[in-house]
Motif scaffolding. Structure first.
Motif, PDB file in Angstrom:
ATOM      1  N   ALA A  84     -11.779  -2.317  14.618  1.00  0.00           N
ATOM      2  CA  ALA A  84     -11.122  -2.562  14.957  1.00  0.00           C
ATOM      3  C   ALA A  84      -9.967  -3.829  14.361  1.00  0.00           C
ATOM      4  CB  ALA A  84     -11.773  -3.730  16.399  1.00  0.00           C
ATOM      5  N   VAL A  85     -10.952  -4.355  13.205  1.00  0.00           N
ATOM      6  CA  VAL A  85      -9.668  -5.262  12.609  1.00  0.00           C
ATOM      7  C   VAL A  85      -8.104  -4.288  11.856  1.00  0.00           C
ATOM      8  CG1 VAL A  85      -9.859  -7.072  11.250  1.00  0.00           C
ATOM      9  CG2 VAL A  85     -11.510  -6.716  12.422  1.00  0.00           C
ATOM     10  N   GLU A  86      -9.154  -3.025  11.871  1.00  0.00           N
ATOM     11  CA  GLU A  86      -8.327  -2.554  10.587  1.00  0.00           C
ATOM     12  C   GLU A  86      -7.054  -1.924  12.103  1.00  0.00           C
ATOM     13  OE1 GLU A  86      -8.545   1.652   7.994  1.00  0.00           O
ATOM     14  OE2 GLU A  86     -10.608   0.775   9.081  1.00  0.00           O
ATOM     15  N   LEU A  87      -7.393  -1.446  12.951  1.00  0.00           N
ATOM     16  CA  LEU A  87      -6.667  -0.550  13.961  1.00  0.00           C
ATOM     17  C   LEU A  87      -5.660  -1.628  14.467  1.00  0.00           C
ATOM     18  CD1 LEU A  87      -9.146   1.290  15.623  1.00  0.00           C
ATOM     19  CD2 LEU A  87      -7.033   2.365  14.249  1.00  0.00           C
ATOM     20  N   ARG A  88      -6.359  -2.753  14.510  1.00  0.00           N
ATOM     21  CA  ARG A  88      -5.228  -4.349  14.884  1.00  0.00           C
ATOM     22  C   ARG A  88      -3.585  -4.220  13.881  1.00  0.00           C
ATOM     23  NH1 ARG A  88      -3.159  -9.437  14.953  1.00  0.00           N
ATOM     24  NH2 ARG A  88      -2.622 -10.464  16.284  1.00  0.00           N
ATOM     25  N   ALA A  89      -4.192  -4.342  12.745  1.00  0.00           N
ATOM     26  CA  ALA A  89      -3.238  -4.379  11.718  1.00  0.00           C
ATOM     27  C   ALA A  89      -2.666  -3.477  11.094  1.00  0.00           C
ATOM     28  CB  ALA A  89      -5.053  -5.422   9.933  1.00  0.00           C
ATOM     29  N   ASN A  90      -2.604  -2.436  12.291  1.00  0.00           N
ATOM     30  CA  ASN A  90      -2.242  -1.294  11.517  1.00  0.00           C
ATOM     31  C   ASN A  90      -1.362  -1.141  12.592  1.00  0.00           C
ATOM     32  OD1 ASN A  90      -3.528  -0.084   9.486  1.00  0.00           O
ATOM     33  ND2 ASN A  90      -4.995   1.305  10.281  1.00  0.00           N
TER      34      ASN A  90
END
Length: 208
Positions: free
Chosen positions: A38-44
């Motif tokens: 979820a953290v990775e997707l938000r950053a993208n």
């Protein structure tokens, strides 16, 4: 009180506050791999939005206001709206007047008073039809967000008035266009626009 989406956002923010602790995830029934994803997707998504905003000269702003966030969700899922039935035992979907219940895993199935109007992500079928990922909304948002899908009611208070029957609650209260919609609703005045392409689009006889 806002529902599942704000609950998930609060969990996400607390995960960050706990420095993405795997121990905290295990102690609270969270999957650390999913939280990290979820953290990775938000950053993208943030990177993409910044690039898009810069290319169009649009100022990019963030908000922690629940109403602002829920309106964004409603704008993407306006067709997935449902209203509480007159006897408060189930919900009626606006799109096709189906009887559905809130999924047992939802916040509203376990705490508080069921809201009058909700937005949901999906319908699942098990022992009955359940709506998942549910949040409370203001029904007036629907006519503002998607005037091509919903007709504005004659009086704003009609949205909050109890419908005369469960099958009519979504269709007659906010006037979602259907084949069996009363003729006066079919001919209701649509929002004005100076854009001729939009005018032609809004004059279509929408069927759902």
């Amino acid at each position: 009180k806002e529902g599942d989406h704000m609950l998930m956002l609060n969990v996400y923010n607390y995960y960050l506050y706990k420095n993405k602790s795997k121990k905290w995830c295990y102690e609270n029934g969270m999957n650390p791999s999913i939280m990290a994803r979820a953290v990775e997707l938000r950053a993208n998504l943030e990177k993409y939005l910044k690039k898009l905003a810069a290319s169009k000269g649009i100022p990019l702003a963030s908000s922690s206001d629940p109403d602002t966030l829920l309106q964004c969700i409603a704008k993407g899922f306006f067709a997935n709206a449902a209203r509480l039935s007159t006897n408060s035992t189930h919900y009626i979907t606006v799109k096709d007047s189906r009887k559905v219940s809130i999924h047992p895993a939802s916040l509203f199935a376990n705490y508080g008073i069921p809201p009058q109007w909700v937005i949901y992500h999906e319908v699942t079928l098990t022992t009955s039809e359940f709506i998942r990922n549910v949040s409370q909304i203001n029904p007036l948002w629907l006519t503002q967000i998607a005037p091509h899908y919903f007709q504005r009611p004659r009086r704003h208070e009609d949205l909050f008035a109890a419908p005369t029957s469960s099958s009519a609650c979504a269709r007659d209260t906010i006037g979602a266009k259907r084949k069996d919609t009363p003729s006066e609703l079919q001919q209701a005045k649509r929002p004005k626009s100076k854009n001729p392409d939009l005018e032609r689009y809004l004059k279509q006889d929408f069927q759902f």
